[in-house]
Write an enzyme that holds these catalytic residues in place. Structure first.
Site, PDB file in Angstrom:
ATOM      1  N   LYS A  69       1.090  -0.913  -0.264  1.00 17.09           N
ATOM      2  CA  LYS A  69       0.108   0.173  -0.240  1.00 17.09           C
ATOM      3  C   LYS A  69       0.788   1.468  -0.338  1.00 17.09           C
ATOM      4  CE  LYS A  69      -4.074   1.763   2.564  1.00 17.09           C
ATOM      5  NZ  LYS A  69      -5.108   1.549   3.793  1.00 17.09           N
ATOM      6  N   SER A 144      -9.772   1.928   2.814  1.00 18.46           N
ATOM      7  CA  SER A 144      -8.352   2.286   1.807  1.00 18.46           C
ATOM      8  C   SER A 144      -7.762   1.705   1.084  1.00 18.46           C
ATOM      9  CB  SER A 144      -8.359   3.212   2.588  1.00 18.46           C
ATOM     10  OG  SER A 144      -7.190   2.981   3.881  1.00 18.46           O
ATOM     11  N   SER A 168      -9.912  -0.500   7.314  1.00 17.23           N
ATOM     12  CA  SER A 168      -8.840  -0.306   5.636  1.00 17.23           C
ATOM     13  C   SER A 168      -8.466  -1.661   5.197  1.00 17.23           C
ATOM     14  CB  SER A 168      -8.450   0.793   5.866  1.00 17.23           C
ATOM     15  OG  SER A 168      -9.085   1.858   5.239  1.00 17.23           O
TER      16      SER A 168
HETATM   17  N1  GLN Z   1     -13.052   4.119   6.100  1.00 15.50           N
HETATM   18  C1  GLN Z   1     -11.795   4.077   7.925  1.00 15.50           C
HETATM   19  C2  GLN Z   1     -12.310   6.353   7.772  1.00 15.50           C
HETATM   20  O1  GLN Z   1     -12.652   6.152   7.066  1.00 15.50           O
HETATM   21  C3  GLN Z   1     -10.696   3.274   8.188  1.00 15.50           C
HETATM   22  C4  GLN Z   1     -10.006   4.088   7.026  1.00 15.50           C
HETATM   23  C5  GLN Z   1      -8.667   3.300   7.391  1.00 15.50           C
HETATM   24  O2  GLN Z   1      -9.211   2.287   7.895  1.00 15.50           O
HETATM   25  N2  GLN Z   1      -7.734   3.893   6.900  1.00 15.50           N
HETATM   26  O3  GLN Z   1     -11.117   6.349   8.659  1.00 15.50           O
END
Ligand code: GLN
Length: 473
Positions: A69, A144, A168
């Protein structure tokens, strides 16, 4: 992964040949899963792997092509976080997890797409444009870590790393029909992970199967003196045999089957739970009374920490610096206005607000207190059960531009994944079915701290008798 390892040893396939084939596939692909493909570096890794294999290494990871990532630092390879502010940032060092994978002889193919600074659930807010879901290119892969999930699902790598602050890794894994693990907070080094919310962030592996996920977790886990939150001590290797489910108590929280859960997801997750029962597990109803505050607590704590972490992008030390500013303050202002996208700005503003004098006690402090209550719910629940099961996400993948003007509705979708981050618990998403329209569905399993062995072993037990994780887009 195991298949590739076998081809290398039994059928004389060479890592360089495999890599060239794979790079060709990546070039022809239009999912936009990768932000950067490091063809030269990968070729060097593949040549090294050939030597390791020639020396008779039996390491499964030797010559295995992996994707990282793009918020995890890679020496000499651009690490953008999907943001304009870091568009040209080339780290001078590898994250500990990357260093550990390289030591095992893995090939690092490149860097995968993400929501800007990992803030999101759709992989659409990246400055590199959206990633598409391999099961339906008009839909989101989740986020994400959507680039990592799409790359694994479409076989553009054999495994990947993601990061999980509120879901994410698990949510994109569920949207793309793959397996993803958010490890226990402190079990995987965060050194070299660009910080979003430091008390919640964890790096974790993503792959088709729980067994492959276990191999990757084994490679990256363990104490790292460079991360002060990394937990010292011996970490036993994960058994790659499935867990015997006889007598294992699986807790099913009533709160996980609440309003807003799509009927398709509910049906598939209930099927998964029944499958465990058939394997010998005992199902126990449990309660987690405070998790209904999870989303609210998370969006206070995560934004507060983000506002502080992102203060370092000031145009002086990292990345972008705006031209033509009148003075220092103007330079900060212009750099940050041009460098950050709308979602990141929204979170910085929210986080600054909840930390500001006069509001700190009402928001940040209160959220921290409720976070403790949520963690306590889990400790009590784990007195009655060995694992907790439920959905990963209340919905399946949705259209790439659906809900984009409605951030709150997207935040609410994190309801089932956020609690594990708030409590620091390990959690796994495994494919457990498909919706009427053919989109993948994930089931989430959670375990007590440092019980990734139980989690992954249960994942293997499920996958040894189902084939959802083998279905290709
Ligand atoms: N969807 C969550 C957010 O928008 C989690 C994001 C993540 O785990 N990096 O913060």
């Amino acid at each position: 992964m195991f298949e590739i390892a076998r081809l290398y040893r039994r059928f004389g396939l060479r890592p360089v040949e495999l890599l060239e084939e794979l790079l060709g596939t990546i070039r022809r692909d239009n999912l936009n899963a990768y932000i950067t493909v490091d063809e030269e570096g990968a070729l060097r890794d593949a040549q090294e792997a050939e030597q390791i294999l020639a020396q008779g290494s039996d390491d499964v990871l030797a010559g295995i092509p992996l994707a990282i990532k793009d918020n995890i630092c890679t020496r000499g390879i651009r690490t953008t976080c999907g943001s304009n502010i870091l568009a040209d940032f080339v780290p001078a060092y590898d994250a500990t997890v990357v260093e550990r994978l390289r030591k095992r002889g893995a090939i690092i193919i490149g860097k995968t797409n993400l929501d800007e600074f990992a803030m999101g659930s759709t992989t659409t807010t990246s400055n590199a444009g959206p990633t598409k879901n391999p099961f339906d290119e008009t839909r989101t892969p989740g986020g994400s870590s959507g680039g990592s999930a799409a790359a694994v699902a479409a076989d553009l790598c054999a495994g990947a790393l993601g990061s999980d602050t509120g879901g994410s890794i698990r949510q994109p894994a569920s949207f793309c029909g793959i397996t993803g693990l958010k490890p226990t907070y402190g079990s995987v080094s965060r050194f070299g992970l660009v910080a979003f919310a430091s008390s919640l962030d964890q790096i974790g592996p993503m792959a088709h199967s729980a067994r492959e996920t276990a191999v990757l977790f084994d490679a990256i886990k363990g104490h790292d003196p460079k991360d002060s939150t990394s937990v010292p001590g011996e970490y036993a290797p994960i058994d790659l045999n499935a867990l015997d489910m006889h007598g294992i108590r699986i807790g099913v929280p009533q709160e996980f089957f609440a309003e807003g859960l799509s009927p398709d997801v509910e049906r598939a997750v209930r099927f998964g739970i029944t499958a465990y029962e058939e394997l010998g597990a005992r199902i126990v109803p449990i309660r987690l009374p405070h998790i209904r505050y999870g989303v609210a607590v998370y969006y206070v704590i995560a934004t507060a920490e983000a506002s502080s972490n992102l203060a370092r992008y000031d145009g002086v030390r990292y990345g972008l610096r705006a031209d033509g500013a009148k003075d220092l303050t103007d330079m900060y202002l212009q750099t940050r206005s041009q460098g950050f996208g709308a979602e990141v700005k929204r979170r910085i503003m929210l986080g600054t607000y909840v930390l500001s004098a006069g509001y700190y006690d009402a928001y940040y402090k209160k959220a921290s207190q409720v976070r403790t209550l949520i963690a306590r719910d889990f400790s009590e629940a784990f007195g009655q059960c060995d694992l907790i099961a439920g959905p990963t996400s209340p919905v399946t993948s949705f259209g790439l531009d659906e809900m984009m003007d409605d951030p709150l509705s997207i935040y609410l979708l994190d309801i089932y994944t956020i609690p594990a981050n708030l409590a620091g618990l390990p959690a796994l998403s495994i494919p457990c079915g498909f919706a009427e329209d053919g989109l993948p569905i994930g089931m989430q399993l959670m375990a007590p701290h440092f019980r990734e062995d139980r989690l992954l072993g249960a994942g293997m037990a499920f996958q040894d008798c189902t084939r959802f994780h083998r279905v290709k887009p």
